[in-house]
Design a protein around this motif. Structure first.
Motif, PDB file in Angstrom:
ATOM      1  N   SER A 205       0.858  -1.145  -0.061  1.00  0.00           N
ATOM      2  CA  SER A 205      -0.045   0.157   0.001  1.00  0.00           C
ATOM      3  C   SER A 205       0.724   1.360   0.085  1.00  0.00           C
ATOM      4  O   SER A 205       0.353   2.232  -0.329  1.00  0.00           O
ATOM      5  CB  SER A 205      -0.909  -0.034   1.137  1.00  0.00           C
ATOM      6  OG  SER A 205      -1.889  -1.055   1.229  1.00  0.00           O
ATOM      7  N   SER A 206       2.205   1.235   0.346  1.00  0.00           N
ATOM      8  CA  SER A 206       2.861   2.280   0.353  1.00  0.00           C
ATOM      9  C   SER A 206       4.376   1.933   0.119  1.00  0.00           C
ATOM     10  O   SER A 206       4.864   0.784   0.848  1.00  0.00           O
ATOM     11  CB  SER A 206       3.000   3.062   1.778  1.00  0.00           C
ATOM     12  OG  SER A 206       4.120   3.995   1.858  1.00  0.00           O
TER      13      SER A 206
ATOM     14  N   ASN B 297       2.415   5.229  -5.371  1.00  0.00           N
ATOM     15  CA  ASN B 297       1.791   5.043  -4.053  1.00  0.00           C
ATOM     16  C   ASN B 297       1.942   3.483  -3.763  1.00  0.00           C
ATOM     17  O   ASN B 297       2.431   3.113  -2.567  1.00  0.00           O
ATOM     18  CB  ASN B 297       0.737   5.637  -3.953  1.00  0.00           C
ATOM     19  CG  ASN B 297       0.567   7.267  -3.625  1.00  0.00           C
ATOM     20  OD1 ASN B 297       1.505   7.791  -3.597  1.00  0.00           O
ATOM     21  ND2 ASN B 297      -0.520   7.788  -4.174  1.00  0.00           N
TER      22      ASN B 297
ATOM     23  N   THR C 167      -4.403   3.193  -2.025  1.00  0.00           N
ATOM     24  CA  THR C 167      -4.089   2.871  -0.727  1.00  0.00           C
ATOM     25  C   THR C 167      -4.222   1.561  -0.276  1.00  0.00           C
ATOM     26  O   THR C 167      -3.541   1.150   0.968  1.00  0.00           O
ATOM     27  CB  THR C 167      -4.592   4.032   0.040  1.00  0.00           C
ATOM     28  OG1 THR C 167      -6.127   3.902   0.193  1.00  0.00           O
ATOM     29  CG2 THR C 167      -4.213   5.406  -0.263  1.00  0.00           C
TER      30      THR C 167
END
Length: 686
Positions: A233-234, A255, A280
């Motif tokens: 997610s990151s 991202n 995300t």
């Protein structure tokens, strides 16, 4: 008090499930059987007699896209070690109505953790989901996933090679189909991992990481080794675990990412990384979708890798059967080209060869063995060697093909072959050509004209022996200095749906307008025609150009071949003579030279069997003068006669004698040359 006995029929567990429109299944993973009870078959609207315990049979009710979603849920549970899974899917009943169904299974593993069986239920969930928010959410998600799977599957279905698969994923619309903004694709090559494609903004900075040992130092390598996906997610979270990647992360404009192993038949063939700018997290449905996409890409990639390997083997076999090098020749230049068909894995029997012969001659051959398989290529190799041996023994072309036909028939392969073979004397320009059911040669003359000589032919090799017709009549041709001879197989001139004459006309046009050099012309023809026809067939091409003979600055020279059946040949020859004399500063002789040339050429064309070669040259010593030669293949010498007043012929040599200062006849091997000389006006005054 005694307990009351139950009344009515006894209802067992299976009947209870059936009454709730629910059935059970037993999926044996080792045997690849999927056993459904009667209630389960009813859910799929299928009769017992229609079902053969194979999961693929259920595809009659479940679409490819829905099947991919369901398979992704199962594969996710299998690879992550989960004990159970559940998924909704839509199917189509026998009457065409759509039905929501739900499958739930429990995975049974052995002592080593390997999944062996799945026991579960399948049920009609239409009533449960009707008119609910969940239905609308599932429908929207299903439609989105279906679109992604459908478009990706459709695009990859046309991919044949690894390059094709890469083009689908990275080309126009590729990232959009996958719902991502960046992509990296890699292949496993032994103990190494090679990234073969990077697509998306800023991903070019990963070029330094294209080649690495297959280990867990990078997230994609880890996914490939463990066969487990990694959802991120990151991207910044990767820095600690993957220090090799850490310096690049701040410059990547994404991202989130997912690193997917590409697994086919339990073996990792590669890895696929997808990058996202505004994502995300990944919902369970999205994770299942991505796993399903990875499976589709893996299957396509495995198929493409196998195709490329077989193609490499086939083309390697074909190349091994062809000459490794072409010998250098004196007096000319030769170029050869071979192109295998783009479609299919198979090789063909097309071949070419160049054979050095006694007395400075050279043999050239282009042919095609029937069929497009390794058997055809193997026969081609044997036939090429046999034909080379017969030619090297010094036999005439007709004997070479007759013996080659017997050789092929004795192989008992049920195959035949076509070919054109020619012996060329580059010193004299003489050509002795034969053909066996094959396309004849094309000749480009010095004035730019092209022509297909009338080459008499025989039956294809092998068939000629079977039918006891091993006669291959020779045709004598003349290749004057600077002229080009082109031999090819039919793949260069045939196009599906068009007559072969259209392809022959196209070849003649490209030869006429192409470059002069043999190598440059061969490349020109390959680029223009092989790609134009779509390369559905193999192509063998041979281009031979006799070395030009312009003479010297003080003694220039031109050569012209006039074909017996070419009505434009005489006028072209006259034009060439007049132009040359003008260039040499002797335009005053043009009328006399043109008259003499016309008489000698007409005499040769009317009274001999074949064309004539015209040569015009300047003889600077001891007196600057013009000499005109007309060579033909007849050994009969011309005679000067005194025709009667009413005669319409017989005055040709009288005219030559009147306009020329000298004339004569010389023997030239298999023919003769009639010559005459003209003194330049400037020299005549001395």
């Amino acid at each position: 008090m005694a307990e009351a006995e139950p009344t009515g029929p006894v209802i067992g567990p299976g009947e209870r499930l059936a009454m709730n429109r629910m059935g059970s299944f037993d999926w044996d993973l080792d045997r690849a059987t999927f056993d459904l009870d009667d209630a389960g078959l009813a859910v799929f609207d299928m009769e017992r007699s229609e079902y053969d315990l194979k999961p693929q049979t259920l595809s009659a009710r479940v679409s490819i896209e829905e099947g991919a979603r369901l398979d992704a849920a199962v594969q996710h549970a299998l690879h992550t070690g989960e004990e159970q899974y559940g998924a909704y899917f839509k199917m189509t009943r026998r009457d065409g109505t759509e039905q929501w169904s739900h499958s739930q299974g429990r995975i049974l593993r052995d002592g080593q953790g390997r999944a062996r069986r799945i026991i579960g239920i399948v049920r009609d969930a239409t009533a449960e989901l009707a008119h609910s928010t969940l239905v609308r959410s599932l429908e929207a998600q299903r439609q989105k996933q279906t679109t992604i799977v459908q478009r990706t599957t459709e695009a990859l279905s046309r991919a044949v090679t690894v390059d094709d698969v890469t083009a689908v994923l990275t080309g126009a619309g590729g990232l959009e189909r996958l719902g991502a903004q960046g992509l990296a694709l890699g292949l496993v090559e032994g103990d190494a991992f090679k990234v073969i494609a990077l697509s998306g903004e800023s991903l070019e900075i990963l070029d330094d990481l294209r080649f690495n040992k297959l280990d867990k130092s990078l997230p994609l390598g880890e996914a490939v080794l463990t066969q487990q996906p990694r959802f991120v997610s990151s991207l910044s979270d990767l820095a600690d675990k993957f220090p090799l990647l850490a310096p690049y992360l701040p410059r990547l404009r994404y991202n989130a990412a997912v690193y997917l192993p590409l697994v086919a038949q339990a073996r990792s063939v590669g890895g696929l990384a997808l990058f996202y700018r505004r994502r995300t997290d990944f919902s369970p449905e999205e994770r299942n979708l991505l796993l399903g996409l990875a499976g589709i890409v893996a299957q396509s990639l495995q198929r493409a890798i196998l195709f490329d390997q077989e193609r490499e083997y086939a083309t390697g076999l074909q190349a091994a059967m062809l000459p490794r090098r072409i010998p250098e020749i004196m007096g000319g230049e030769i170029a050869v080209r071979y192109h295998s068909a783009w479609g299919g894995r198979e090789v063909g029997g097309d071949w070419y060869d160049v054979i050095l012969l006694p007395r400075g001659r050279v043999g050239i051959v282009v042919g095609d063995v029937q069929g497009h398989d390794t058997h055809a290529a193997a026969i081609m190799g044997q036939l090429r060697i046999a034909l080379r041996a017969y030619a090297g023994e010094g036999h005439p072309p007709s004997t070479v093909l007759a013996r080659a036909s017997r050789f092929l028939a004795e192989l008992d392969t049920q195959r035949f072959a076509t070919c054109t073979y020619a012996q060329v004397d580059l010193e004299t320009g003489g050509v002795r050509a034969v053909r066996a059911g094959h396309l004849g040669p094309l000749i480009r003359h010095n004035d730019g004209r092209t022509g297909w000589p009338n080459l008499r032919g025989g039956l294809p090799l092998g068939l000629a022996t079977v039918f006891e017709q091993e006669e291959y009549p020779e045709t004598r041709l003349d290749l004057v200095p600077g002229e080009t001879l082109v031999l090819c197989t039919d793949g260069l001139v045939e196009e599906p749906g068009l007559a072969i004459t259209d392809g022959m006309d196209a070849l003649a046009h490209e030869v006429r307008t192409g470059p002069q050099g043999a190598g440059e012309l061969a490349d020109h023809l390959s680029d223009r025609l092989w790609q134009r026809w779509g390369s559905g067939d193999d192509v063998a091409l041979l281009v031979l150009r006799r070395e030009p003979d312009p003479g010297t600055h003080r003694a220039p020279r031109i050569h012209q071949y006039v074909h017996q059946a070419d009505p434009e040949g005489l006028s072209e020859a006259r034009y060439a003579l007049r132009q040359a004399l003008r260039d040499w500063g002797m335009a005053a002789l043009a009328d006399d030279v043109e008259l003499a040339a016309g008489e000698l050429l007409v005499n040769a064309l009317l009274h001999t069997d074949g064309g004539a070669v015209l040569t015009l040259e300047v003889l600077p010593e001891p007196v600057r003068r013009i000499r005109l030669w007309v060579k033909d293949r007849s050994s009969v010498w011309p005679r000067r006669r005194t025709p009667g007043e009413a005669a319409t012929t017989g005055r040709g040599l009288l005219l030559v004698d009147a306009v020329a200062s000298h004339w004569g006849v010389e023997p030239r091997g298999d023919g003769k040359a009639v010559w005459c000389e003209f003194t330049a006006p400037a020299a005549a005054g001395h």
